[in-house]
Design an enzyme around this catalytic site. Structure first.
Site, short mmCIF file in Angstrom:
data_model
loop_
_atom_site.label_atom_id
_atom_site.label_comp_id
_atom_site.label_asym_id
_atom_site.label_seq_id
_atom_site.Cartn_x
_atom_site.Cartn_y
_atom_site.Cartn_z
N HIS A 1 5.52 -7.65 46.83
CA HIS A 1 4.77 -8.49 47.77
C HIS A 1 5.10 -9.96 47.54
CE1 HIS A 1 1.85 -9.83 44.82
NE2 HIS A 1 1.50 -8.58 44.53
N HIS B 1 5.31 -11.55 44.05
CA HIS B 1 6.55 -11.26 43.32
C HIS B 1 7.69 -12.12 43.86
CE1 HIS B 1 4.53 -7.07 43.21
NE2 HIS B 1 4.24 -7.71 42.09
N CYS C 1 -8.51 -3.25 30.32
CA CYS C 1 -8.31 -3.17 31.77
C CYS C 1 -7.05 -2.37 32.06
CB CYS C 1 -8.19 -4.55 32.42
SG CYS C 1 -7.70 -4.42 34.17
N CYS D 1 -4.42 -4.48 34.20
CA CYS D 1 -3.70 -5.50 33.44
C CYS D 1 -2.95 -4.85 32.28
CB CYS D 1 -4.63 -6.51 32.77
SG CYS D 1 -5.63 -7.53 33.83
N CYS E 1 -13.17 -6.92 34.75
CA CYS E 1 -11.92 -7.67 34.61
C CYS E 1 -11.99 -8.86 35.55
CB CYS E 1 -10.73 -6.79 34.98
SG CYS E 1 -9.21 -7.75 35.11
N HIS F 1 -8.87 -8.41 38.18
CA HIS F 1 -8.87 -7.30 39.14
C HIS F 1 -10.25 -6.93 39.69
CE1 HIS F 1 -4.94 -6.78 37.14
NE2 HIS F 1 -4.58 -6.54 38.37
N LYS G 1 -6.83 -14.43 45.09
CA LYS G 1 -5.43 -14.11 44.72
C LYS G 1 -4.94 -13.00 45.63
CE LYS G 1 -2.76 -12.17 40.90
NZ LYS G 1 -2.78 -10.72 40.74
N LYS H 1 -1.82 -6.58 46.04
CA LYS H 1 -1.85 -5.29 46.70
C LYS H 1 -3.21 -4.62 46.48
CE LYS H 1 0.61 -2.11 48.81
NZ LYS H 1 1.36 -2.34 50.02
N1 MSP Z 1 4.74 -6.20 34.52
C1 MSP Z 1 4.01 -7.39 34.25
C2 MSP Z 1 4.92 -8.48 33.74
C3 MSP Z 1 5.71 -8.13 32.51
S1 MSP Z 1 6.78 -9.44 32.06
C4 MSP Z 1 7.36 -9.01 30.55
C5 MSP Z 1 3.33 -7.87 35.53
N2 MSP Z 1 3.82 -7.39 36.66
S2 MSP Z 1 3.24 -7.70 38.11
O1 MSP Z 1 4.11 -6.99 39.01
O2 MSP Z 1 1.86 -7.39 38.17
O3 MSP Z 1 3.32 -9.24 38.34
C6 MSP Z 1 4.54 -9.91 38.25
C7 MSP Z 1 4.38 -11.38 38.52
O4 MSP Z 1 3.95 -11.60 39.85
C8 MSP Z 1 3.39 -12.07 37.61
O5 MSP Z 1 3.96 -13.28 37.12
C9 MSP Z 1 2.25 -12.42 38.52
O6 MSP Z 1 1.63 -13.61 38.14
C10 MSP Z 1 2.98 -12.60 39.83
N3 MSP Z 1 2.06 -12.49 40.93
C11 MSP Z 1 1.42 -11.37 41.38
N4 MSP Z 1 0.56 -11.75 42.35
C12 MSP Z 1 0.60 -13.09 42.54
C13 MSP Z 1 0.08 -13.99 43.47
N5 MSP Z 1 -0.78 -13.64 44.38
N6 MSP Z 1 0.52 -15.26 43.44
C14 MSP Z 1 1.53 -15.66 42.61
N7 MSP Z 1 2.06 -14.83 41.73
C15 MSP Z 1 1.43 -13.62 41.47
O7 MSP Z 1 2.44 -8.66 35.43
#
Ligand code: MSP
Length: 507
Positions: free
Chosen positions: A17, A20, A125, A128, A143, A146, A300, A303
């Site tokens: 999304h 990411h 959590c 997380c 949490c 979440h 925030k 998904k």
């Molecule tokens: N798998 C872990 C990271 C492990 S790194 C050794 C993880 N994955 S995640 O898919 O949940 O998130 C990946 C990244 O996307 C994180 O840096 C997270 O902050 C970012 N984002 C997810 N949603 C976000 C927003 N709404 N806004 C900005 N970035 C956010 O965490």
């Protein structure tokens, strides 16, 4: 100089999304900028495939975790190319080469005396995959990220002796104020350390989906250690028969979102020290993209909260450059910021199409209208070179400091100045007066040269459209994107091509 930049690796329990995409885009801008400077860059991204979030999602869907991981990793693999990102490698943590190296490193951590048996009892959590400390728990044992009830866990695990790194981490933050950036995030990490570090689980006994603990295969490695280690393991096998660890480690920047600060700013350097490895140069933290939820409140985007703006829809309609530009322009990097479809359309039309796209097409079409397409070689206007020439150094400084949005604003000041120059000089008026022919030539050369420099500076942000633009105004071939060329010289004397609108109105 070699630089190594990483994104977090993404959980494969959901589809990619905008959050990411944001991390990937910011990292890519920095990687591309350094490559423009001729630096040797390695840019890594990938997927985090083990652990509870993925195991739970797979269970719900009635498939095995590996099946879910294989399917979703493919979506994430397409994310980079669709965003116009230029990663050098995509790591998957279920890759057996990663698994073997995680085991090697953890054996070393154990041999160095930082692993012991223990019982974990506390709040956890599952989204997380985080064992929460008292200060990280919202009211009602929920949490804070979440907004779900935390689980009370009790497990016999292997523990990592994080507490042994209390002083070393305090020292790290004292010696290197820019280890974590921006300062607000460094302060947050420091405050966490100052509250006193406790040992953390190194393994999980209740889970099966993960890297087996090499000395106790009834347990799997706690997913965060496995995930963090991707940053070093990837370098050893990204290229067949060529271990690149000594070239690129320690990382220049780990780019992360603020929700995963504790893992990167505290757990990660401690684990590296325990394994006898160097700690990274910087952890660069960005904020959240927020969207309005059904009650109209900004939250925030995620998904699991069901309020997602689909990056792929935007790319399909407007192209990847438009998305890259919008996210870095709308939200000041390092802070939280709201995004919306309306906001996107406004910036696309007023800034990309009008300010920049129109500046380029106007300048080029005037050269065709008044000079049959030939730009004369002549010294550009010093009023303009005085504004445009210093931009390159300023942008480099901001990118080096992990400030891509600020760098974009620096460039945009140049875009605004050139637009103002068109209005001031009114080339259409000069064209009516044969005595002003030399003046008109100078204005046109200044405009095209200025647009060329701006296109080079913008190349990391808008790789597709700037490539088109630079090819249009080059003597032949694709046009140079090296940052060394980002100075106005007036060295033209050739015919340029015509340009289709770079940012057309969406149909
Ligand atoms: N798998 C872990 C990271 C492990 S790194 C050794 C993880 N994955 S995640 O898919 O949940 O998130 C990946 C990244 O996307 C994180 O840096 C997270 O902050 C970012 N984002 C997810 N949603 C976000 C927003 N709404 N806004 C900005 N970035 C956010 O965490």
């Amino acid at each position: 100089m070699s630089r190594y930049i990483t994104t977090p690796i993404f959980y494969v329990n959901a589809a990619p999304h905008l959050g990411h995409a944001y991390t990937v885009i910011a990292s890519d801008v920095m990687a591309r900028h350094w490559r423009q400077r001729g630096e040797d860059v390695f840019f890594l991204t990938g997927t985090d495939e083990h652990g509870e979030p993925v195991a739970l999602a797979a269970e719900k869907l009635g498939v095995t975790p590996q099946e879910l991981a294989d399917k979703n990793a493919e979506h994430f693999k397409t994310l980079g190319p669709r965003l116009g990102a230029s990663e050098d490698f995509f790591i998957r943590t279920s890759d057996p080469r990663h698994v073997a190296r995680v085991q090697e490193v953890l054996e070393r951590v154990k041999a160095n005396g930082f692993v012991e048996r223990g019982t974990y009892e506390g709040w956890y959590c599952p989204r997380c995959a985080d064992f929460k400390t008292e200060s990280e728990i919202a009211e009602g044992n929920r949490c804070p990220i979440h907004k779900i009830d935390l689980l009370r866990e009790q497990e016999d695990n292997w523990f990592f002796k994080l507490s042994a790194f209390q002083e070393k981490l305090e020292q790290l933050f004292a010696d290197r104020p820019d280890f974590v950036m921006p300062p607000r995030s460094a302060n947050e990490a420091r405050a966490f350390i100052e509250r006193g570090l406790h040992d953390v689980s190194l393994s999980r006994s209740k889970l099966r989906w993960g890297v087996p603990v090499p000395w106790d295969t009834d347990q799997v490695v706690y997913v965060w250690w496995d995930a963090l280690l991707n940053y070093v393991t990837a370098l050893s096998f990204a290229e067949e028969d060529n271990d690149q660890t000594s070239t690129y480690w320690p990382a220049t920047y780990h780019v992360i979102g603020k929700d995963i600060l504790k893992f990167h700013a505290i757990y990660w350097p401690a684990l590296l020290m325990a394994a006898g490895l160097e700690v990274p140069e910087h952890v660069l933290v960005h904020g959240f993209l927020l969207m309005k939820d059904s009650s109209g409140e900004e939250t925030k985007m995620s998904k699991s909260l069901g309020n997602v703006l689909d990056p792929f829809e935007i790319i399909d309609r407007y192209g990847s450059d438009a998305l890259r530009f919008y996210l870095l322009r709308e939200v000041s990097f390092g802070q939280d910021g709201a995004v919306s479809v309306d906001g996107f359309v406004t910036r696309y039309e007023s800034e990309l199409a009008n300010d920049f796209g129109n500046l380029a097409s106007r300048s080029i079409s005037m050269v065709h209208r008044y000079r049959q397409g030939t730009v004369l070689a002549t010294a550009p206007d010093p009023d303009i070179t005085a504004v445009i020439d210093p931009l390159s150094a300023a942008v480099s400084e901001q990118i080096d400091a992990g400030q891509p949005s600020q760098a974009l604003e620096t460039i945009w000041a140049g875009v605004r100045r050139l637009n103002q120059y068109v209005e001031e000089t009114a080339p259409w008026g000069l064209a009516k007066d044969p005595e002003k022919a030399a003046e008109l030539d100078r204005v046109l050369t200044t405009l095209i040269d200025g647009v060329r420099v701006l296109a080079i500076l913008l190349h990391p942000f808008l790789p597709v459209s700037t490539a088109t633009l630079l090819a249009t105004i080059s003597a032949d071939g694709p046009g140079d994107t090296d940052l060394a060329g980002a100075v106005m010289t007036g060295a033209f004397g050739h015919e340029i091509r015509t340009l289709e609108p770079l940012f057309p109105k969406a149909i």
